[in-house]
Design a protein around this motif. Structure first.
Motif, mmCIF file in Angstrom:
data_model
loop_
_atom_site.group_PDB
_atom_site.id
_atom_site.type_symbol
_atom_site.label_atom_id
_atom_site.label_comp_id
_atom_site.label_asym_id
_atom_site.label_seq_id
_atom_site.Cartn_x
_atom_site.Cartn_y
_atom_site.Cartn_z
ATOM 1 N N ILE A 11 -14.426 52.668 12.820
ATOM 2 C CA ILE A 11 -15.608 53.322 13.404
ATOM 3 C C ILE A 11 -15.256 53.692 14.845
ATOM 4 C CG2 ILE A 11 -18.078 53.075 13.955
ATOM 5 C CD1 ILE A 11 -17.329 53.072 10.902
ATOM 6 N N GLU A 12 -15.074 54.991 15.071
ATOM 7 C CA GLU A 12 -14.529 55.410 16.370
ATOM 8 C C GLU A 12 -15.523 55.258 17.512
ATOM 9 O OE1 GLU A 12 -12.982 59.275 15.420
ATOM 10 O OE2 GLU A 12 -11.416 58.381 14.162
ATOM 11 N N ASN A 13 -16.820 55.392 17.222
ATOM 12 C CA ASN A 13 -17.809 55.275 18.302
ATOM 13 C C ASN A 13 -18.427 53.877 18.354
ATOM 14 O OD1 ASN A 13 -19.101 55.709 15.851
ATOM 15 N ND2 ASN A 13 -20.869 56.718 16.759
ATOM 16 N N PHE A 14 -17.662 52.875 17.946
ATOM 17 C CA PHE A 14 -18.265 51.550 17.829
ATOM 18 C C PHE A 14 -18.634 50.946 19.192
ATOM 19 C CE2 PHE A 14 -14.613 49.161 19.068
ATOM 20 C CZ PHE A 14 -14.978 47.828 19.127
ATOM 21 N N SER A 15 -17.864 51.264 20.257
ATOM 22 C CA SER A 15 -18.184 50.666 21.565
ATOM 23 C C SER A 15 -19.571 51.104 22.025
ATOM 24 C CB SER A 15 -17.170 51.078 22.633
ATOM 25 O OG SER A 15 -15.913 50.715 22.223
ATOM 26 N N ALA A 16 -19.835 52.418 21.901
ATOM 27 C CA ALA A 16 -21.141 52.930 22.334
ATOM 28 C C ALA A 16 -22.258 52.335 21.484
ATOM 29 C CB ALA A 16 -21.155 54.453 22.223
ATOM 30 N N ILE A 27 -26.999 40.059 18.678
ATOM 31 C CA ILE A 27 -25.919 39.122 19.035
ATOM 32 C C ILE A 27 -24.831 39.259 17.977
ATOM 33 C CG2 ILE A 27 -25.325 36.690 19.491
ATOM 34 C CD1 ILE A 27 -27.558 37.413 21.311
ATOM 35 N N PHE A 28 -23.583 39.400 18.442
ATOM 36 C CA PHE A 28 -22.480 39.642 17.506
ATOM 37 C C PHE A 28 -21.617 38.392 17.347
ATOM 38 C CE2 PHE A 28 -23.735 43.573 19.546
ATOM 39 C CZ PHE A 28 -23.987 44.377 18.448
ATOM 40 N N ASP A 29 -21.182 38.173 16.132
ATOM 41 C CA ASP A 29 -20.334 36.998 15.855
ATOM 42 C C ASP A 29 -18.847 37.334 15.883
ATOM 43 O OD1 ASP A 29 -22.541 35.417 15.398
ATOM 44 O OD2 ASP A 29 -22.614 35.889 13.251
ATOM 45 N N SER A 30 -18.515 38.634 15.835
ATOM 46 C CA SER A 30 -17.101 39.006 15.717
ATOM 47 C C SER A 30 -16.760 40.113 16.706
ATOM 48 C CB SER A 30 -16.818 39.512 14.296
ATOM 49 O OG SER A 30 -17.313 40.835 14.156
ATOM 50 N N GLU A 31 -15.460 40.442 16.746
ATOM 51 C CA GLU A 31 -15.031 41.564 17.616
ATOM 52 C C GLU A 31 -14.871 42.849 16.805
ATOM 53 O OE1 GLU A 31 -11.562 39.571 20.183
ATOM 54 O OE2 GLU A 31 -11.634 39.014 18.079
ATOM 55 N N THR A 32 -15.284 42.850 15.558
ATOM 56 C CA THR A 32 -14.970 43.989 14.680
ATOM 57 C C THR A 32 -15.912 45.173 14.897
ATOM 58 O OG1 THR A 32 -16.456 43.234 12.955
ATOM 59 C CG2 THR A 32 -14.196 42.427 12.860
ATOM 60 N N ASP A 33 -15.405 46.345 14.504
ATOM 61 C CA ASP A 33 -16.259 47.532 14.504
ATOM 62 C C ASP A 33 -17.233 47.477 13.325
ATOM 63 O OD1 ASP A 33 -14.139 47.736 12.734
ATOM 64 O OD2 ASP A 33 -13.866 49.888 12.987
ATOM 65 N N THR A 34 -16.859 46.705 12.298
ATOM 66 C CA THR A 34 -17.681 46.638 11.081
ATOM 67 C C THR A 34 -19.030 45.968 11.331
ATOM 68 O OG1 THR A 34 -15.666 46.432 9.818
ATOM 69 C CG2 THR A 34 -17.692 45.774 8.704
ATOM 70 N N GLU A 35 -18.995 44.886 12.103
ATOM 71 C CA GLU A 35 -20.227 44.108 12.254
ATOM 72 C C GLU A 35 -21.345 44.956 12.848
ATOM 73 O OE1 GLU A 35 -19.996 40.626 14.739
ATOM 74 O OE2 GLU A 35 -22.083 40.110 14.295
ATOM 75 N N ILE A 36 -20.985 45.907 13.695
ATOM 76 C CA ILE A 36 -22.057 46.705 14.312
ATOM 77 C C ILE A 36 -22.831 47.517 13.258
ATOM 78 C CG2 ILE A 36 -21.017 46.917 16.638
ATOM 79 C CD1 ILE A 36 -21.045 49.972 14.805
ATOM 80 N N LYS A 39 -22.215 49.538 19.871
ATOM 81 C CA LYS A 39 -22.326 48.094 20.139
ATOM 82 C C LYS A 39 -23.124 47.854 21.428
ATOM 83 C CE LYS A 39 -19.589 43.889 20.116
ATOM 84 N NZ LYS A 39 -18.307 43.261 19.843
ATOM 85 N N ALA A 40 -22.810 48.656 22.459
ATOM 86 C CA ALA A 40 -23.516 48.491 23.738
ATOM 87 C C ALA A 40 -25.010 48.744 23.546
ATOM 88 C CB ALA A 40 -22.924 49.453 24.763
ATOM 89 N N ASP A 41 -25.325 49.778 22.787
ATOM 90 C CA ASP A 41 -26.721 50.108 22.554
ATOM 91 C C ASP A 41 -27.433 48.977 21.795
ATOM 92 O OD1 ASP A 41 -28.964 51.861 22.557
ATOM 93 O OD2 ASP A 41 -28.584 52.231 20.427
ATOM 94 N N LEU A 42 -26.762 48.476 20.756
ATOM 95 C CA LEU A 42 -27.385 47.403 19.960
ATOM 96 C C LEU A 42 -27.520 46.114 20.790
ATOM 97 C CD1 LEU A 42 -25.494 48.181 16.632
ATOM 98 C CD2 LEU A 42 -27.989 48.190 16.889
ATOM 99 N N ALA A 43 -26.510 45.851 21.614
ATOM 100 C CA ALA A 43 -26.563 44.646 22.465
ATOM 101 C C ALA A 43 -27.753 44.739 23.413
ATOM 102 C CB ALA A 43 -25.266 44.485 23.233
ATOM 103 N N SER A 44 -27.989 45.962 23.937
ATOM 104 C CA SER A 44 -29.111 46.126 24.876
ATOM 105 C C SER A 44 -30.457 45.907 24.168
ATOM 106 C CB SER A 44 -29.059 47.506 25.535
ATOM 107 O OG SER A 44 -29.475 48.482 24.587
ATOM 108 N N LYS A 45 -30.427 46.021 22.839
ATOM 109 C CA LYS A 45 -31.673 45.785 22.077
ATOM 110 C C LYS A 45 -31.754 44.347 21.578
ATOM 111 C CE LYS A 45 -32.175 50.591 20.832
ATOM 112 N NZ LYS A 45 -31.442 51.632 20.147
ATOM 113 N N GLY A 46 -30.817 43.517 22.037
ATOM 114 C CA GLY A 46 -30.911 42.091 21.731
ATOM 115 C C GLY A 46 -30.042 41.597 20.589
#
Ligand code: M6R
Length: 583
Positions: free
Chosen positions: A103-108, A119-128, A110-117
Motif C-alpha cells: 500500500i503505497e500511501n500507507f503513511s498518509a 492504535i496500531f499493533d504492527s508496523e505493516t501497511d496491511t494493518e491500516i 496511518k497518520a490520518d487514522l492515528a489522529s482519529k484515535g
C-alpha cells in the motif's frame, strides 16, 4: 509478495488453510498466520517462522470453525516478528484481514487514522486497511462491513490481494479484492476457496475463477459473486485445470527442487505439445522484437534473442525492470514477455509500458495477469513449480522457444537427452563436495552457451549463498581475470561446437593463473585440462543445437547438491520468494 488463502464450507477451515499455506510458502516464508471465526468468536494464531514449524507450535489445525483466512509473509513493511505477521485486525478485533502487495500511501492513511484515535499493533501497511474499514464502518449509517470494504478500497494506492471478514458481520462471508496481485477463486462442491495461486486449492477442486484487477469477490456457503469497485456485479469465466494435487507434492524427494529437476524429462514433452502457431506467425511478421523478462526467465529470453539473431532477425532481450529506461518501443515492435508465474510486477509494468505494441506472453500459469495483457499467450505446461529456484520451468521455456524456431520434429529426443544428463548426478555430487567451501565460483561460456552460464551462476548463488559470476569467455581478460588465483573454481561450459576453439583459450588463460577447472564438455583436450569434468554426450549422438538442454541439467544438480551439503533448504533460500509481485 505473500500468499493468501481463505476458506468457507463444511470442513475445518484451519486444516484447509494450513494445508494451502504449505503450497503458498514459495511466495514468502518469514511468518505465517491463520484466523478463523466460530460462533462469532475470533481465533487468530500467528508467528514468525515457516508454515510447518509455526502451525505445529501453535496447533493451527485445532482451531474450530468453517470459515477463515491465512497468510504466509515475505516482509516489505516492518521486520519479521509475530506482531507484523498477518492476519491483522482493527482496534475492536472485529475486522480481520490478510494482504499481499504494497500500500503505497500507507503513511498518509496511518497518520490520518492515528489522529482519529486508532492504535496500531504492527508496523505493516496491511494493518491500516483493517483500521480504515473500521473507520468507514463507523461513518456508514448502516455500519455495513460490505459498504465499508468497498469504500476503503477506493482510498488505497498500490497493489493488493486482500482476504477479509468481519466477526460481527450479518452473515458468514469472506471478502476478497485484487489490484495488481494475483487472486483466484476455487469452486468446490458446497465449499469455496480463494487464494493467491491454484496449487493451494488443488486438493479440493479443479474449477477456478481468476479474478481481474479491480474485482471484489464475496464468498458465502451458498456461492460467490464478483463485483467491480463501484459495486456492480460482473461475470468472470470459470476454467478447469488438469493439474493434480500430487503434482504439487514432493513425491518422495526430500525437496521440491530435486523433484522438479527430475520431472524435467516428463514435462519437456508437455511443453513441446503446446501450440505455438499463433506466436510463430506473429514473430514472422515483425522485424523488430523486444524480449522482456527477469531472472531465470530473462536467461531463457536471452537464449531466444541469440537463436533469433542466428536466423538474421533483430531481437533484443531486456531485463524487464530496466526496459522502460532503455528503449521506446513503437507499433512496429513485437514485445515478447516471458514469466513463469505471469505475475512478476517488473514484467507486467514493462508490458504496460509497451503501449500500442503487439504482445506475446510465454508463461506457466493459466489465468495469471500476464495472460490478460498479452494478445497471444503460449503456455509452457511445466506443472506447478514450488521450489523458489526455477528449474523445470526454465527447460520448458527453452522447449517452447526451440519449438517456435526449429519446429517440434527436431526436439523429439529431448526427453531422453535430459534423462541421460540426470545420470551425471554421481559425478556432480563429487564436484559439489569439492566446491562447497568455495567463496567465489565463476562460469564461462561463449555464444549461445552464455545464457546457460548466467542461469547456472544464478542458480548456484541463489541457493548456496556462494558468490558467483558468469562471463562470456572473451570478457575475462577485460577485468575478472584479476580475481583468479590459486584454486578459484572456474566452470567452463565447453561443448564441442563453434565456440570451443576460443573458449579453450580462455580456459588455458585461467588455468595458467591457478584456477581449478571444472568443465562440461565432450572434447578430450578440454577434459585433459580439467580438474573435474562432466561428460556431455558424444558428438555422434547429439544434435549440437540441443547442447543447452544437456548442460543445464548437471548445473542445476550442482547448485542443488552444494546447497544441501551446506545445510541450506534449497526450496526456501533466504530473502527470496518465488513470485515477485512488487517492483
Ligand atoms: O515468474 P517469473 O518467471 O517472472 O520470475 C522471474 C524471476 O523472479 C525468477 O525467474 C527467479 O529469478 C528464479 N526464481 C530464479 O531461480
Amino acid at each position: 509478495m505473500c500468499g493468501i488463502i481463505g476458506y468457507i464450507g463444511f470442513r475445518s477451515a484451519s486444516s484447509v488453510i494450513t494445508e494451502g499455506l504449505k503450497h503458498l510458502e514459495y511466495r514468502g516464508y518469514d511468518s505465517v498466520g491463520v484466523a478463523v471465526v466460530h460462533q462469532k468468536k475470533l481465533n487468530v494464531r500467528k508467528d514468525k517462522g515457516m508454515v510447518q514449524d509455526v502451525s505445529t507450535k501453535l496447533d493451527f489445525t485445532s482451531m474450530d470453525g468453517h470459515m477463515g483466512i491465512g497468510h504466509t509473509r515475505w516482509a516489505t513493511h516492518g521486520g519479521v516478528c509475530k506482531e507484523n505477521a498477518h492476519p491483522h485486525t482493527d482496534c475492536k478485533k472485529n475486522v480481520v484481514l490478510a494482504h499481499n502487495g504494497v500500500i503505497e500511501n500507507f503513511s498518509a492513511l496511518k497518520a490520518d487514522l492515528a489522529s482519529k484515535g486508532h492504535i496500531f499493533d504492527s508496523e505493516t501497511d496491511t494493518e491500516i486497511i483493517a483500521h480504515l474499514i473500521e473507520e468507514n464502518m463507523k461513518n456508514s449509517k448502516t455500519s455495513s462491513f460490505k459498504e465499508a470494504f468497498f469504500t476503503s478500497l477506493k482510498s488505497l494506492e498500490g497493489s493488493y490481494a486482500l482476504a477479509a471478514f468481519a466477526v460481527d458481520d450479518s452473515e458468514e462471508r469472506l471478502f476478497f479484492a485484487r489490484k495488481n496481485s494475483p487472486l483466484v477463486i476455487g469452486v468446490g462442491k458446497d465449499e469455496l476457496l480463494a487464494a493467491s495461486d491454484i496449487p493451494a486449492m488443488l486438493k479440493y477442486t479443479k474449477t477456478f475463477v481468476p479474478l481481474e484487477d479491480g474485482d471484489v469477490a464475496i464468498l458465502t456457503k451458498s456461492g460467490y459473486k464478483v463485483y467491480s469497485l463501484d459495486g456492480k456485479e460482473v461475470s468472470r469465466k470459470q476454467m478447469t485445470v488438469d493439474w493434480t494435487a500430487e503434482m504439487a507434492q514432493k513425491g518422495g524427494y526430500p525437496y521440491f527442487m530435486e523433484k522438479e529437476i527430475n520431472d524435467q524429462k516428463h514435462f519437456i514433452n508437455e511443453s513441446l505439445a503446446s501450440d505455438v502457431t499463433a506466436a510463430k506467425s506473429l514473430i514472422d511478421q515483425y522485424e523488430n522484437i523486444h524480449i522482456i523478462a527477469c531472472g531465470t526467465s530473462y536467461h531463457a529470453g536471452l537464449m531466444f534473442s541469440y537463436l533469433l539473431g542466428e536466423r538474421g532477425m533483430s531481437a533484443q532481450a531486456y531485463i524487464a525492470s530496466e526496459y522502460p529506461y532503455i528503449v521506446k518501443p513503437n507499433k512496429n515492435t513485437l514485445v515478447i514477455a516471458i514469466s513463469q508465474s505471469g505475475e512478476t510486477a517488473d514484467v507486467l509494468q514493462a508490458l504496460r509500458y509497451a503501449k500500442g505494441c503487439k504482445k506475446i506472453a510465454i508463461t506457466n500459469v493459466v489465468g495469471s495477469t500476464i495472460t490478460t495483457i498479452a494478445d497471444c499467450v503460449v503456455f509452457i505446461n511445466a506443472g506447478p513449480e514450488a521450489g523458489v529456484a526455477a528449474t523445470k520451468t526454465f527447460t520448458c521455456q527453452l522447449g517452447i522457444i526451440y519449438k517456435i524456431i526449429y519446429g517440434k520434429e527436431k526436439l523429439e529426443s529431448l526427453s531422453s537427452l535430459i534423462e541421460q544428463m540426470l545420470k551425471t548426478e554421481k559425478k556432480v555430487k563429487e564436484i559439489a563436495s569439492a566446491l562447497a567451501k568455495s567463496e567465489n565460483i565463476f562460469f564461462i561460456a561463449r555464444g549461445k552457451n552464455v545464457p546457460i552460464a548466467y542461469e547456472a551462476s544464478l542458480k548456484l548463488k541463489e541457493i548456496t549463498y556462494i558468490h558467483s559470476e558468469a562471463y562470456p569467455g572473451g570478457e575475462l581478460k577485460h577485468g575478472p581475470l584479476s580475481l583468479i588465483s590459486e584454486g578459484v573454481p572456474i566452470i567452463a561450459i565447453a561443448p564441442d561446437d563453434e565456440t570451443l576453439a576460443k573458449l579453450f583459450g580462455n580456459i588455458k588463460e585461467a588455468k595458467s593463473r591457478g584456477a581449478k577447472i571444472i568443465s562440461l564438455t565432450n572434447n578430450l583436450d578440454v577434459q585433459k585440462e580439467s580438474d573435474f569434468s562432466i561428460k556431455l554426450p558424444e558428438l555422434s549422438s547429439i544434435d549440437p543445437m540441443l547442447y543447452p538442454f544437456a548442460m543445464i541439467i548437471p548445473l542445476q544438480l550442482l547448485a542443488y547438491h552444494v546447497s544441501v551439503l551446506k545445510g541450506i533448504n534449497p526450496d526456501r533460500p533466504r530473502n527470496l520468494a518465488k513470485s515477485l509481485t512488487v517492483e
